[in-house]
Design a protein around this motif. Sequence first.
Motif, PDB file in Angstrom:
ATOM      1  N   CYS A 113     -14.430 -16.024  32.716  1.00 29.68           N
ATOM      2  CA  CYS A 113     -14.598 -17.219  32.178  1.00 29.68           C
ATOM      3  C   CYS A 113     -14.098 -18.309  33.117  1.00 29.68           C
ATOM      4  CB  CYS A 113     -14.001 -17.497  31.200  1.00 29.68           C
ATOM      5  SG  CYS A 113     -14.345 -18.992  30.071  1.00 29.68           S
ATOM      6  N   VAL A 114     -14.188 -19.181  34.049  1.00 25.39           N
ATOM      7  CA  VAL A 114     -13.694 -19.751  34.470  1.00 25.39           C
ATOM      8  C   VAL A 114     -13.076 -21.236  33.870  1.00 25.39           C
ATOM      9  CG1 VAL A 114     -15.097 -19.687  36.333  1.00 25.39           C
ATOM     10  CG2 VAL A 114     -15.114 -21.788  35.150  1.00 25.39           C
ATOM     11  N   ALA A 115     -12.822 -21.698  32.743  1.00 26.16           N
ATOM     12  CA  ALA A 115     -12.140 -22.052  32.112  1.00 26.16           C
ATOM     13  C   ALA A 115     -11.007 -21.038  30.771  1.00 26.16           C
ATOM     14  CB  ALA A 115     -13.335 -23.053  30.821  1.00 26.16           C
ATOM     15  N   ASP A 116     -11.257 -19.377  31.100  1.00 23.44           N
ATOM     16  CA  ASP A 116      -9.922 -19.304  30.378  1.00 23.44           C
ATOM     17  C   ASP A 116     -10.343 -19.463  28.798  1.00 23.44           C
ATOM     18  OD1 ASP A 116      -8.616 -17.469  30.087  1.00 23.44           O
ATOM     19  OD2 ASP A 116      -6.462 -18.670  30.495  1.00 23.44           O
ATOM     20  N   VAL A 117     -11.527 -19.744  28.417  1.00 23.54           N
ATOM     21  CA  VAL A 117     -11.423 -19.734  26.867  1.00 23.54           C
ATOM     22  C   VAL A 117     -12.463 -18.847  26.050  1.00 23.54           C
ATOM     23  CG1 VAL A 117     -11.030 -22.335  26.919  1.00 23.54           C
ATOM     24  CG2 VAL A 117     -12.947 -21.730  27.429  1.00 23.54           C
ATOM     25  N   ALA A 118     -12.909 -17.823  27.017  1.00 21.55           N
ATOM     26  CA  ALA A 118     -13.614 -16.843  26.165  1.00 21.55           C
ATOM     27  C   ALA A 118     -13.338 -15.541  25.253  1.00 21.55           C
ATOM     28  CB  ALA A 118     -14.811 -16.682  27.173  1.00 21.55           C
ATOM     29  N   ASP A 119     -11.875 -15.601  25.939  1.00 18.25           N
ATOM     30  CA  ASP A 119     -11.460 -14.409  25.363  1.00 18.25           C
ATOM     31  C   ASP A 119     -11.827 -13.585  23.994  1.00 18.25           C
ATOM     32  OD1 ASP A 119      -9.882 -12.179  24.610  1.00 18.25           O
ATOM     33  OD2 ASP A 119      -8.082 -12.570  25.702  1.00 18.25           O
ATOM     34  N   PRO A 120     -12.433 -13.317  22.957  1.00 20.33           N
ATOM     35  CA  PRO A 120     -13.231 -12.839  21.451  1.00 20.33           C
ATOM     36  C   PRO A 120     -11.674 -12.471  20.738  1.00 20.33           C
ATOM     37  CG  PRO A 120     -14.063 -11.923  23.202  1.00 20.33           C
ATOM     38  CD  PRO A 120     -13.197 -12.347  24.312  1.00 20.33           C
ATOM     39  N   ALA A 121     -10.370 -11.653  21.815  1.00 20.43           N
ATOM     40  CA  ALA A 121      -9.788 -11.536  21.239  1.00 20.43           C
ATOM     41  C   ALA A 121      -8.520 -12.172  21.373  1.00 20.43           C
ATOM     42  CB  ALA A 121      -8.802 -10.047  21.871  1.00 20.43           C
ATOM     43  N   GLU A 122      -8.549 -13.195  22.255  1.00 22.26           N
ATOM     44  CA  GLU A 122      -7.252 -14.235  21.260  1.00 22.26           C
ATOM     45  C   GLU A 122      -7.666 -14.765  20.291  1.00 22.26           C
ATOM     46  OE1 GLU A 122      -6.037 -17.582  24.387  1.00 22.26           O
ATOM     47  OE2 GLU A 122      -6.037 -16.194  24.728  1.00 22.26           O
TER      48      GLU A 122
END
Length: 345
Positions: free
Chosen positions: A325-334
């Motif tokens: 994810c280039v926007a760094d917003v896809a992390d499900p765990a987070e």
Amino acid sequence: MKVIRKSDFDDLVNGLIESDPREVVGVQDDGTKYVFKPLERAADLSLDYDVTMLSPKKYFFPQKERLVQYRESEDGYEMLRDWSSEGKIIVGVHPYDLIAIEQLDRIFIDTQQDEPYRRKRENSLLIGVNMQAVSEWSFAGSMGTAVTDSGFDLMLTDLEDRYAVEIGSRKGSKLLEESPVREATLEEVDEVERITDELPEKFEKGIEFPPEKLPSLLDENYDNMAVWDEYADGCLSCGTCNVICPTCYCFNVDVVDFITDDTGGTVRRWDGCLLEDFAAVAGGENFREETVQRHRHRLMRKGNYIYERFGDIACIGCGRCTQHCVADVADPAEIYNKLWRSTNA
């Protein structure tokens, strides 16, 4: 449990490459990333990898696939089936990807009775491998997907100069018939158990609650717009998190009017719920026009919707969506952890 020397396993793979009509693919290092691709020799395998760019899903559910072909005739149109039954021998599948394939089997074979998928899947053979390296983006340990006792024909565990081999099917047993394998000693069985027991502890990332609580957590937080908005604000709606995911199975069907002068057909391609037109319908209506609606839908689908329908949590914790994810917003765990904290503050 069996044991095979690594040199003998290489001979087995090289023999399959030379004589088996199915294509043999395996995990290889292309210099920048690990990928599943056709093998020319067993020495090219990188079975100590952390995570591949794409999962082996692509061999059963390709990015682009012709479903139906028709031919113009004097009586109108003649339908021609164009379902490939070509299977693969896939070497080096991690447990979380095996679990993902089992989920796809329940969808494409048990539920949808999808003939193109079924033919490729049933004519294939999966050789799994227990992880040695763990991706910094992965949280499979906390999702219960770092190890598995099903979904494979053979499962390898690295024991330095040899592999312990667990047989998971008749196809796997038959594959070993001509190979110099022996029964594992009690010490080797204990070593495999120690390795698999310790695997979940290798993961630095994880969710902060038992995964079985995820469906209800998401249901309770459907309207928690503070969290959904926070991550959706940076989302580019590029769909990378969808196409990179081992359990996503949405597709679109294109009608190709004419492939040649007298034939046409239909082609299906991967699709994704983060794309702006995914929920668009005739008349100009779009049921998830806003980015935040699509972003929430993706996470709800992984942890709630699929569970309600099939009993599976469709996030296996591989971390591919986070990594790419280039926007760094896809992390499900987070995101799941933030929902958990906001609910249990």
